[in-house]
Design an enzyme around this catalytic site. Structure first.
Site: not given
Ligand code: AMP
Length: 170
Positions: A58, A95
């Site tokens: 995305r 996780e």
């Molecule tokens: P993080 O590494 O935990 O910051 O996760 C970010 C990545 O996971 C991004 O590429 C987001 O598109 C996806 N992502 C994580 N949580 C969500 C959520 N609640 N809704 C949509 N996409 C998420």
């Protein structure tokens, strides 16, 4: 315009307990899409990037139009095994287990200023690993841009020192 009107909440996707913030209604609405790209571009222009990286997948949807508007190049950060030439790799903790991201070693000339773009920052692990990849190319992280921040997860704390733009927060 309230961009939240164009984000759809899907409970328990992709697994129980996750509230997925779905950007597809925003992408499907031409006014909301143009507005979000225009505002995004205005805010990150001051970081003076030479290149933008978008994080699979995305991040590509916002990174490419932003690069077009700012008149700079774009490079994709991808899941392992997708990029055809020599890559740098960076792993980060999930996780359960680990994930890895890759970037072409010759994506940008050394010393370029690179803006990191994704649709959403949650725990910050994905963006922090991408920053590591930029550093491996000998370049500087000019800043970070996210459409959405899940502020309660404090993902920003994981990022190296560089300015951060977010268009909306939950
Ligand atoms: P993080 O590494 O935990 O910051 O996760 C970010 C990545 O996971 C991004 O590429 C987001 O598109 C996806 N992502 C994580 N949580 C969500 C959520 N609640 N809704 C949509 N996409 C998420």
């Amino acid at each position: 315009m309230d961009l939240k009107d164009h984000i759809r909440d899907i409970p328990d996707f992709p697994k129980p307990g996750i509230l997925f913030r779905d950007i597809t209604p925003l992408l499907a609405n031409p006014t909301a899409m143009q507005y979000s790209i225009d505002v995004f571009a205005e805010r990150v222009a001051e970081y003076r990037p030479d290149y933008i990286v978008g994080i699979e997948s995305r991040g590509f949807m916002f990174g490419v139009p932003l690069a077009y508007k700012l008149g700079v190049g774009f490079a994709p950060v991808r899941k392992p095994g997708k990029l055809p030439a020599a890559v740098h790799s960076a792993s980060y903790a999930l996780e359960y287990g680990n994930d890895t991201l890759e970037l072409h070693q010759d994506a940008f000339p050394a010393d370029s200023r690179v803006l990191i773009v994704d649709d959403l920052i949650a725990t910050g692990g994905t963006a922090a690993a991408t920053a590591e990849l930029i550093e491996k190319t000998g370049c500087t992280v000019a800043g970070f841009g996210f459409l959405i921040e899940l502020a309660g997860l404090e993902g920003r704390a994981k990022l190296p020192a560089a300015p951060v733009t977010v268009l909306l927060q939950y």
